[in-house]
Scaffold this motif. Structure first.
Motif, PDB file in Angstrom:
ATOM      1  N   GLY A  72       0.825  -1.194   0.000  1.00  0.00           N
ATOM      2  CA  GLY A  72       0.000   0.000   0.000  1.00  0.00           C
ATOM      3  C   GLY A  72       0.860   1.246   0.000  1.00  0.00           C
ATOM      4  N   CYS A  73       0.452   2.259  -0.774  1.00  0.00           N
ATOM      5  CA  CYS A  73       1.272   3.459  -0.871  1.00  0.00           C
ATOM      6  C   CYS A  73       0.406   4.696  -1.101  1.00  0.00           C
ATOM      7  CB  CYS A  73       2.313   3.333  -1.983  1.00  0.00           C
ATOM      8  SG  CYS A  73       1.611   3.193  -3.640  1.00  0.00           S
ATOM      9  N   ILE A  74       0.984   5.837  -0.848  1.00  0.00           N
ATOM     10  CA  ILE A  74       0.390   7.131  -1.139  1.00  0.00           C
ATOM     11  C   ILE A  74       1.211   7.786  -2.245  1.00  0.00           C
ATOM     12  CG2 ILE A  74      -0.046   9.456  -0.261  1.00  0.00           C
ATOM     13  CD1 ILE A  74      -1.992   7.527   0.896  1.00  0.00           C
ATOM     14  N   SER A  75       0.543   8.133  -3.327  1.00  0.00           N
ATOM     15  CA  SER A  75       1.203   8.873  -4.402  1.00  0.00           C
ATOM     16  C   SER A  75       1.012  10.363  -4.151  1.00  0.00           C
ATOM     17  CB  SER A  75       0.593   8.490  -5.757  1.00  0.00           C
ATOM     18  OG  SER A  75       0.815   7.129  -6.025  1.00  0.00           O
ATOM     19  N   VAL A  76       2.119  11.067  -4.039  1.00  0.00           N
ATOM     20  CA  VAL A  76       2.081  12.505  -3.784  1.00  0.00           C
ATOM     21  C   VAL A  76       2.199  13.224  -5.131  1.00  0.00           C
ATOM     22  CG1 VAL A  76       3.111  14.429  -2.550  1.00  0.00           C
ATOM     23  CG2 VAL A  76       3.167  12.124  -1.546  1.00  0.00           C
ATOM     24  N   VAL A  77       1.142  13.938  -5.500  1.00  0.00           N
ATOM     25  CA  VAL A  77       1.076  14.627  -6.790  1.00  0.00           C
ATOM     26  C   VAL A  77       1.001  16.124  -6.537  1.00  0.00           C
ATOM     27  CG1 VAL A  77      -0.248  14.917  -8.915  1.00  0.00           C
ATOM     28  CG2 VAL A  77      -0.065  12.650  -7.843  1.00  0.00           C
ATOM     29  N   ARG A  78       1.929  16.847  -7.120  1.00  0.00           N
ATOM     30  CA  ARG A  78       1.973  18.296  -6.936  1.00  0.00           C
ATOM     31  C   ARG A  78       1.862  18.966  -8.307  1.00  0.00           C
ATOM     32  NH1 ARG A  78       6.726  18.894  -3.802  1.00  0.00           N
ATOM     33  NH2 ARG A  78       5.437  18.049  -2.098  1.00  0.00           N
ATOM     34  N   ASP A  79       0.804  19.743  -8.462  1.00  0.00           N
ATOM     35  CA  ASP A  79       0.544  20.442  -9.729  1.00  0.00           C
ATOM     36  C   ASP A  79       0.538  19.457 -10.900  1.00  0.00           C
ATOM     37  OD1 ASP A  79       0.363  22.869  -8.403  1.00  0.00           O
ATOM     38  OD2 ASP A  79       2.500  23.296  -8.641  1.00  0.00           O
ATOM     39  N   PHE A  89      -9.443  -7.279   1.332  1.00  0.00           N
ATOM     40  CA  PHE A  89      -9.353  -5.864   1.007  1.00  0.00           C
ATOM     41  C   PHE A  89      -9.507  -5.674  -0.500  1.00  0.00           C
ATOM     42  CE2 PHE A  89      -7.272  -1.641   0.805  1.00  0.00           C
ATOM     43  CZ  PHE A  89      -7.942  -1.024   1.851  1.00  0.00           C
ATOM     44  N   VAL A  90     -10.409  -4.765  -0.906  1.00  0.00           N
ATOM     45  CA  VAL A  90     -10.691  -4.496  -2.312  1.00  0.00           C
ATOM     46  C   VAL A  90     -10.450  -3.016  -2.574  1.00  0.00           C
ATOM     47  CG1 VAL A  90     -12.401  -4.661  -4.157  1.00  0.00           C
ATOM     48  CG2 VAL A  90     -12.449  -6.312  -2.261  1.00  0.00           C
ATOM     49  N   GLN A  91      -9.735  -2.719  -3.653  1.00  0.00           N
ATOM     50  CA  GLN A  91      -9.367  -1.331  -3.910  1.00  0.00           C
ATOM     51  C   GLN A  91      -9.344  -1.055  -5.409  1.00  0.00           C
ATOM     52  OE1 GLN A  91      -5.523  -0.243  -2.305  1.00  0.00           O
ATOM     53  NE2 GLN A  91      -6.088   1.900  -2.092  1.00  0.00           N
ATOM     54  N   LEU A  92      -9.947   0.046  -5.791  1.00  0.00           N
ATOM     55  CA  LEU A  92      -9.843   0.559  -7.148  1.00  0.00           C
ATOM     56  C   LEU A  92      -8.853   1.717  -7.094  1.00  0.00           C
ATOM     57  CD1 LEU A  92     -11.105   0.229 -10.035  1.00  0.00           C
ATOM     58  CD2 LEU A  92     -12.569   2.167  -9.444  1.00  0.00           C
ATOM     59  N   ARG A  93      -7.642   1.459  -7.534  1.00  0.00           N
ATOM     60  CA  ARG A  93      -6.584   2.468  -7.439  1.00  0.00           C
ATOM     61  C   ARG A  93      -6.815   3.558  -8.467  1.00  0.00           C
ATOM     62  NH1 ARG A  93      -1.839  -0.244  -9.144  1.00  0.00           N
ATOM     63  NH2 ARG A  93      -2.100   0.814 -11.144  1.00  0.00           N
ATOM     64  N   PRO A  94      -6.862   4.819  -8.062  1.00  0.00           N
ATOM     65  CA  PRO A  94      -7.078   5.900  -9.038  1.00  0.00           C
ATOM     66  C   PRO A  94      -5.845   6.133  -9.906  1.00  0.00           C
ATOM     67  CG  PRO A  94      -7.571   6.616  -6.773  1.00  0.00           C
ATOM     68  CD  PRO A  94      -6.817   5.334  -6.677  1.00  0.00           C
ATOM     69  N   GLN A  95      -6.073   6.680 -11.062  1.00  0.00           N
ATOM     70  CA  GLN A  95      -4.971   7.180 -11.877  1.00  0.00           C
ATOM     71  C   GLN A  95      -4.397   8.398 -11.170  1.00  0.00           C
ATOM     72  OE1 GLN A  95      -6.127   8.059 -15.902  1.00  0.00           O
ATOM     73  NE2 GLN A  95      -4.247   9.182 -16.365  1.00  0.00           N
ATOM     74  N   ALA A  96      -3.090   8.385 -10.927  1.00  0.00           N
ATOM     75  CA  ALA A  96      -2.478   9.468 -10.161  1.00  0.00           C
ATOM     76  C   ALA A  96      -2.113  10.658 -11.043  1.00  0.00           C
ATOM     77  CB  ALA A  96      -1.236   8.966  -9.428  1.00  0.00           C
ATOM     78  N   VAL A  97      -1.586  10.397 -12.235  1.00  0.00           N
ATOM     79  CA  VAL A  97      -1.171  11.470 -13.145  1.00  0.00           C
ATOM     80  C   VAL A  97      -1.554  11.074 -14.566  1.00  0.00           C
ATOM     81  CG1 VAL A  97       0.731  12.304 -11.704  1.00  0.00           C
ATOM     82  CG2 VAL A  97       1.154  10.485 -13.379  1.00  0.00           C
ATOM     83  N   ALA A  98      -1.564  12.037 -15.444  1.00  0.00           N
ATOM     84  CA  ALA A  98      -1.888  11.775 -16.845  1.00  0.00           C
ATOM     85  C   ALA A  98      -0.807  10.920 -17.505  1.00  0.00           C
ATOM     86  CB  ALA A  98      -2.040  13.097 -17.599  1.00  0.00           C
ATOM     87  N   SER A  99      -1.221  10.096 -18.459  1.00  0.00           N
ATOM     88  CA  SER A  99      -0.255   9.294 -19.207  1.00  0.00           C
ATOM     89  C   SER A  99       0.651  10.199 -20.027  1.00  0.00           C
ATOM     90  CB  SER A  99      -0.978   8.320 -20.145  1.00  0.00           C
ATOM     91  OG  SER A  99      -1.540   7.262 -19.437  1.00  0.00           O
ATOM     92  N   ARG A 100       1.912   9.874 -20.014  1.00  0.00           N
ATOM     93  CA  ARG A 100       2.860  10.661 -20.804  1.00  0.00           C
ATOM     94  C   ARG A 100       2.751  10.300 -22.281  1.00  0.00           C
ATOM     95  NH1 ARG A 100       8.735  10.194 -19.309  1.00  0.00           N
ATOM     96  NH2 ARG A 100       8.835  11.877 -20.856  1.00  0.00           N
ATOM     97  N   GLY A 101       2.922  11.304 -23.112  1.00  0.00           N
ATOM     98  CA  GLY A 101       2.876  11.098 -24.551  1.00  0.00           C
ATOM     99  C   GLY A 101       1.573  10.440 -24.965  1.00  0.00           C
TER     100      GLY A 101
END
Length: 788
Positions: A19-26, A532-544
């Motif tokens: 389990g992890c937290i993705s930190v997204v800034r701007d 435990f069931v989880q739908l992981r969100p997309q953290a950032v937009a796909s590159r290219g």
């Protein structure tokens, strides 16, 4: 003012799924941190923490491309194309080849979900393969998970299961270092040890938990089967086994027709008797009895049945001498007395005896055996030997033992319903190894290369690869190059161009796990995590223009006329189909990204129902008739590794050292050495050796050396370790990438200057049942680089 988001999820880069937290800034991923509230989120390894470098690597493949030069040209002449063109080219080639040669002539290749992010989307790829009609997936399971998950079922009817670490009295780790391969499990092993559980580690290298073990058994690579028989022999000789469990719930008391070398059946006793009903000897009455079809079917008296010994049974052919299965097994184990096992394995006889005592006195026992015992030419019988040894403890499916976790109910969306018996019968290798991975549609590289190069048993003209790096992952690299060059069409999906992709006709850019949504039902390290069931969100937009593998599978399905099999292209509908039995709602999961916990209670000793075990005899099978009728020994016999000092003394004069290997924990197999954060931790390929071994060869710690075998040679830096056996060296696989940011070079996959471990391993010898190659037990020599 910057906008910061903290997005909960999990890291899919290895089996641990921490389990992890993705930190997204701007809108940019800047960090990945542990997520303690998650059932696997107590910590995070360097690979997960390096995710920002992975996402923003300048080496990322960002656009579809096609080849413009011949495959013999070292420069493919890549040109950028649109997704439509790339997908149309791929679908058209698949249809063209299938029309001429059959759908089986298009093979798929899928990288491991135990060590890459493909675990997010593998079910969609498998569905595409099966709906298209291909029975061939080159999956590398024979050197990864097949033995623990499928070979073990020939003994228990199920895979190895999950160690109940919270309740165990003894942890046995055999060829498995969870510190490097499964961090969430390593934490639970440490907790069990702190609670007072005994710890036994069997490994040629003193790594991970071995440093704190009550017993660390430094076994010669590939001789684990002999060690298992030796430990079992000590336990049997001393009566250190669960007699009631073995008598009632295994086929130990079944009689063996000694002349025919098979189990005695009811048909031997009476005309018209059944051949699937087996015979016991009642020592109290002095008569043979037909065993119940299922051990709980009727009231039996296991204590009256002969466990060890022989009897003369009156059969339709006359008096016949029979011995029990357990007598045959005990005789096999007696052949591996501690002194003999010491000579074979290098483990001291006294330590073998102490380990047997510790296993018995510390019950319940849980165990895990993984790739350390799988990558040998005797792997399947080794797995059987370990499983039968474990059965002696009576801990299977009991509290503190190995259990089958309760699961949140779901529908299988991997397309198994599309597989016909005729399709399965066309799987490459299924006739040569009918009990191995080909039964499930998984083919070895050897069989795939044979079909491409020799058209045996039929031609394979196309390969659709999702992340599989053939030339780094498999033995016999030169043959792999020849096979990839010969393909009529090869499409490769990946985050980066790798050596295998250089032979592709089309490359399709996959995105990283942080650029896509993914659903996971169950994190199978313990019962709580598995609910435990989880739908992981997309953290950032796909590159290219990179896309996730599932999107690619859906788009190919559309162009192949398989839209009906793919919910008309609606992936959410597929997820809803999957979740339907669970009662969980996809929208609720999407609205609650931290995940939803479903309360599940473990069920122990399931076999105590009338059904018993999911084996042909409904019992733990010490003697396997399935093996016997397919030409294999029904008992877990030991066979020396095919390329060892004992089996090949002719080679040992030139290659006197035993070569083994291990995955460096800093990387995901053959990936990510271009990431500075990870490459800083391990800059160069390493080969470990004992200081005395190095001194004899004028090698100092850190020197560049040449590692050579009968099949090839590579370079690496020496790392001296006095805990290794002086006759053993341990190298690393997966080296090819450069790290430009640190000025560190890459290496060719083959030939001068290569560091590719698989260039050392030939494919001539393999496990006869699974096809596993000798990646961890071979012969080699080491010399200073300048001397070569």
């Amino acid at each position: 003012m910057s906008l910061e988001q903290r997005i909960p999820g999990w890291c899919p880069l290895c089996r641990s799924r921490c389990g992890c937290i993705s930190v997204v800034r701007d809108g940019r991923l800047v960090a990945v941190e542990p997520y303690p509230e998650h059932p696997t989120g107590q910590s995070l390894c360097a690979k997960g923490q390096a995710a920002p470098e992975l996402v923003y690597s300048p080496d990322r493949l960002l656009y579809p491309m096609k080849r413009t030069r011949p495959k013999s040209d070292p420069d493919p002449g890549w040109v950028r194309i649109s997704w439509d063109e790339a997908l149309e080219l791929t679908a058209a080639a698949m249809q063209r080849i299938a029309k001429v040669h059959g759908s089986e002539s298009v093979a798929f290749a899928v990288t491991t979900p135990s060590g890459t992010g493909i675990s997010d989307t593998i079910q969609w790829i498998e569905r595409l393969m099966r709906a298209f009609g291909s029975p061939n997936d080159c999956y590398a399971t024979e050197v990864c998970n097949w033995h623990k998950d499928f070979a073990t079922a020939y003994t228990f009817g199920t895979g190895v299961g999950t160690p109940d670490l919270a309740n165990t009295g003894c942890v046995l780790l055999w060829g498995h270092n969870p510190n490097g391969a499964w961090l969430a499990k390593a934490q639970r092993v440490a907790a069990a040890r702190a609670r007072g559980a005994a710890l036994i580690v069997i490994d040629p290298r003193r790594v991970g938990p071995a440093a704190k073990a009550d017993q660390w058994l430094r076994v010669r690579p590939g001789t684990d089967g002999a060690l298992a028989l030796g430990i079992a022999g000590v336990m049997i000789a001393n009566g250190w086994f669960d007699g009631p469990f073995i008598r009632r719930w295994s086929n130990a008391c079944f009689l063996v027709h000694d002349d025919a070398g098979r189990l005695l059946t009811e048909a031997d006793l009476v005309a018209g008797g059944r051949i699937d009903r087996h015979v016991l000897w009642n020592a109290k009455t002095g008569k043979a009895e037909v065993a119940a079809a299922r051990p709980g079917e009727r009231a039996e008296r296991p204590s009256e049945y002969m466990l060890e010994g022989k009897a003369v049974v009156h059969t339709t052919a006359g008096p016949t001498v029979c011995r029990t299965v357990f007598e045959h097994y005990a005789e096999l184990c007696r052949d591996y007395a501690p002194n003999r096992v010491e000579a074979i394995t290098g483990v001291a006889a006294a330590q073998i005896e102490a380990t047997a005592r510790l296993l018995w006195e510390s019950r319940p026992v849980c165990y895990y055996a993984w790739s350390g015992v799988e990558q040998h030419t005797n792997a399947t019988q080794t797995d059987r030997a370990i499983a039968v040894l474990y059965a002696l403890t009576g801990s299977h499916d009991a509290p503190g033992g190995n259990i089958q976790l309760e699961k949140v109910p779901t529908n299988d969306i991997s397309g198994q319903e599309f597989v016909t018996p005729a399709q399965r019968a066309r799987t490459l290798g299924v006739h040569e190894r009918p009990l191995g991975p080909a039964r499930h549609g998984w083919v070895t590289s050897d069989h795939l290369y044979r079909a491409i190069l020799d058209e045996d048993p039929y031609p394979v003209r196309g390969v659709i690869s999702f992340g599989r790096n053939f030339l780094i992952a498999y033995a016999d690299v030169e043959r792999g190059i020849q096979a990839l060059e010969k393909l009529e069409f090869y499409a490769h999906v990946d985050l980066f161009l790798n050596p295998s992709a250089n032979y592709a006709d089309v490359v399709l850019p996959a995105n990283s796990p942080w650029e896509r949504e993914a659903l996971r039902v169950g994190f199978d390290v313990d019962q709580h995590a598995n609910g435990f069931v989880q739908l992981r969100p997309q953290a950032v937009a796909s590159r290219g223009e990179s896309r996730d593998d599932g999107w690619i599978a859906f788009e190919l399905a559309k162009r192949l006329g398989l839209n009906n099999e793919f919910w008309q292209g609606d992936r959410d509908a597929g997820y809803r189909d999957m979740l339907e039995p669970s009662g969980l709602d996809l929208d609720d999961l999407r609205a609650h990204p931290p995940g939803i916990s479903v309360a599940l209670e473990p069920r122990y000793r399931r076999f105590e129902s009338c059904d018993g075990f999911e084996t042909p005899t409904r019992r733990v099978e010490i003697w396997s008739e399935t093996f016997r009728v397919n030409g294999y020994d029904p008992l877990p016999v030991y066979v020396e590794p095919a390329v060892s000092p004992v089996s090949r003394p002719d080679l040992a004069t030139r290659y006197p050292l035993v070569l083994t290997s291990a995955k460096p924990h800093q990387y995901c197999h053959g990936q990510f050495r271009q990431l500075p954060r990870l490459r800083t931790l391990l800059r160069d390929p390493r080969v470990e050796m004992h200081p005395d071994t190095a001194k004899l060869r004028s090698i100092a710690d850190g020197d560049w050396v040449v590692l050579s075998t009968p099949s090839g040679r590579i370079r690496a830096r020496a790392l001296l370790k006095d805990t290794l056996d002086p006759a053993v060296v341990a190298a690393q696989h997966g080296w090819w990438q450069a790290c430009d940011a640190l000025g560190l070079p890459g290496y060719p996959v083959y030939g001068d200057g290569s560091a590719n471990f698989n260039a050392l391993i030939g494919a001539r010898d393999a496990d006869p049942i699974s096809g596993s190659m000798p990646h961890r037990s071979y012969l080699c020599e080491v010399a200073p680089l300048e001397d070569v």
